[in-house]
Design an enzyme around this catalytic site. Structure first.
Site, PDB file in Angstrom:
ATOM      1  N   ASP A  81      55.085  35.161  43.493  1.00 13.29           N
ATOM      2  CA  ASP A  81      56.349  35.344  44.208  1.00 13.29           C
ATOM      3  C   ASP A  81      56.123  35.385  45.712  1.00 13.29           C
ATOM      4  OD1 ASP A  81      57.666  35.610  41.719  1.00 13.29           O
ATOM      5  OD2 ASP A  81      57.166  37.738  41.658  1.00 13.29           O
ATOM      6  N   TYR A  93      31.314  45.574  42.739  1.00 17.12           N
ATOM      7  CA  TYR A  93      32.554  45.839  42.005  1.00 17.12           C
ATOM      8  C   TYR A  93      32.685  47.308  41.646  1.00 17.12           C
ATOM      9  CZ  TYR A  93      35.843  45.738  38.070  1.00 17.12           C
ATOM     10  OH  TYR A  93      36.885  45.996  37.218  1.00 17.12           O
ATOM     11  N   THR A 109      40.054  38.973  27.690  1.00 15.13           N
ATOM     12  CA  THR A 109      40.816  38.070  28.547  1.00 15.13           C
ATOM     13  C   THR A 109      40.012  36.784  28.723  1.00 15.13           C
ATOM     14  OG1 THR A 109      39.818  38.823  30.620  1.00 15.13           O
ATOM     15  CG2 THR A 109      41.755  40.042  29.810  1.00 15.13           C
ATOM     16  N   ASP A 118      50.079  37.595  44.940  1.00 14.15           N
ATOM     17  CA  ASP A 118      48.838  36.967  44.499  1.00 14.15           C
ATOM     18  C   ASP A 118      48.694  35.665  45.271  1.00 14.15           C
ATOM     19  OD1 ASP A 118      46.513  36.440  43.008  1.00 14.15           O
ATOM     20  OD2 ASP A 118      47.427  37.143  41.147  1.00 14.15           O
ATOM     21  N   LYS A 133      35.450  50.331  42.841  1.00 17.63           N
ATOM     22  CA  LYS A 133      36.287  51.136  41.959  1.00 17.63           C
ATOM     23  C   LYS A 133      36.067  52.632  42.214  1.00 17.63           C
ATOM     24  CE  LYS A 133      38.132  47.559  40.089  1.00 17.63           C
ATOM     25  NZ  LYS A 133      39.538  47.213  40.398  1.00 17.63           N
TER      26      LYS A 133
END
Length: 237
Positions: free
Chosen positions: A46, A143, A178, A42, A147
Site C-alpha cells: 500500500d 538477526y 513458510t 513494504d 531481536k
C-alpha cells in the site's frame, strides 16, 4: 473487541510492516477480519518503503498519516535475515539488519505515538523470535541481536508510553512453515524442531497472526511489556 462496520475498531487503522511476507500477510488478514483498516508498509505494498533507510521510513510514516489520518496499531513484522557468523560479519551486514529490524521500528513509533497518546489508545506489537532464547545457529548473529534489541525497546517503551494508554508488546514465533523458511531449512530440520516443541505440530503463519490479533485488541488492555512465544512450547519462559 467491538467489530463490524459500526464498531469502534472498524474505524481504527493498523499499520503492518513486512505485510507482504507469509507471516505478515497472515497478520494483515487477521487484523482485517477483526475490523481494522490495515495499511501495509513494504517494498511493494500500500505504501512502498525501504525500511533500511531512515529517510524513506519517515517518509512512509508521514504518508500514512496524510492518507489515512492516524495509526492506532503498529505491527513491526519486517525483518532482514542477512546471515553472518562472528568471523564473517562486517559493518554493512550488521548495520543493514539493525536498520530494518530495529531502527525503522523506532522511527515509525516516533511518528505514530503522538496521535495514539492524543486519542488515549495505541497498540505497538513487535515480531521478535524465540531464537533470542534458543539460538539455533552461529550465522544468525546479526538477526538474533536485532531481536534482543527490539525486546529491550519494547520493555522500555511499555513503561514510557503506558501513561498515555499505549501498550507495547511482542510476539516471538518459532520455526514457522513458510516458503522463505523452506529455502533454508530441510524437512529433517523442520521435523527435528517439532520434536523439541511441547506441541508436536508444525507452526503456521496463522499461529503468529492470532497472537498479534489478541495483543492488538481490547481484550489485551492489561498486557504490556510482555513477549508471547508463539512457538509451540519450544521455549518455556
Amino acid at each position: 473487541m467491538t467489530t463490524g462496520s459500526g464498531g469502534r475498531d472498524a474505524e481504527r487503522v493498523a499499520v503492518v510492516t513486512g505485510g507482504a511476507g507469509a507471516i505478515g500477510s497472515a497478520i494483515v488478514a487477521g487484523l482485517r477480519s477483526g475490523g481494522y483498516r490495515v495499511v501495509v508498509v513494504d517494498r511493494d505494498a500500500d505504501i512502498s518503503a525501504d525500511l533500511a533507510l531512515e529517510a524513506d521510513t519517515r517518509r512512509a510514516a508521514a504518508e500514512v498519516l496524510q492518507r489515512y489520518g492516524r495509526c492506532d496499531v503498529l505491527v513491526h513484522a519486517a525483518a532482514a535475515f542477512n546471515a553472518a557468523t562472528l568471523a564473517e560479519v562486517d559493518a554493512a551486514t550488521w548495520r543493514h539488519v539493525q536498520a530494518v529490524n530495529v531502527e525503522s521500528a523506532l522511527w515509525l513509533a516516533q511518528a505514530f505515538t503522538p496521535g495514539m497518546a492524543e486519542r488515549g489508545f495505541g497498540r505497538i506489537v513487535f515480531i521478535t523470535s524465540d531464537t533470542l532464547w534458543d539460538p539455533p545457529a552461529p550465522m544468525l548473529l546479526p538477526y538474533i541481536a536485532s531481536k534482543g534489541a527490539l525486546t529491550g525497546i519494547m520493555r522500555t517503551l511499555a513503561r514510557a508510553l503506558g501513561p498515555d494508554g499505549i501498550t507495547v508488546t511482542a510476539v516471538a514465533p518459532g520455526l514457522t512453515d513458510t516458503p522463505a523458511a523452506r529455502t533454508v531449512n530441510s524437512d529433517d530440520e523442520f521435523a527435528a524442531t517439532v520434536t523439541r516443541q511441547a506441541l508436536k505440530r508444525p507452526l503456521t503463519p496463522a499461529d503468529t497472526a492470532a497472537a498479534v490479533a489478541f495483543l492488538a485488541s481490547d481484550a489485551a488492555t492489561a498486557m504490556t511489556g510482555q513477549v508471547l512465544c508463539a512457538d509451540g512450547g519450544l521455549v518455556l519462559r
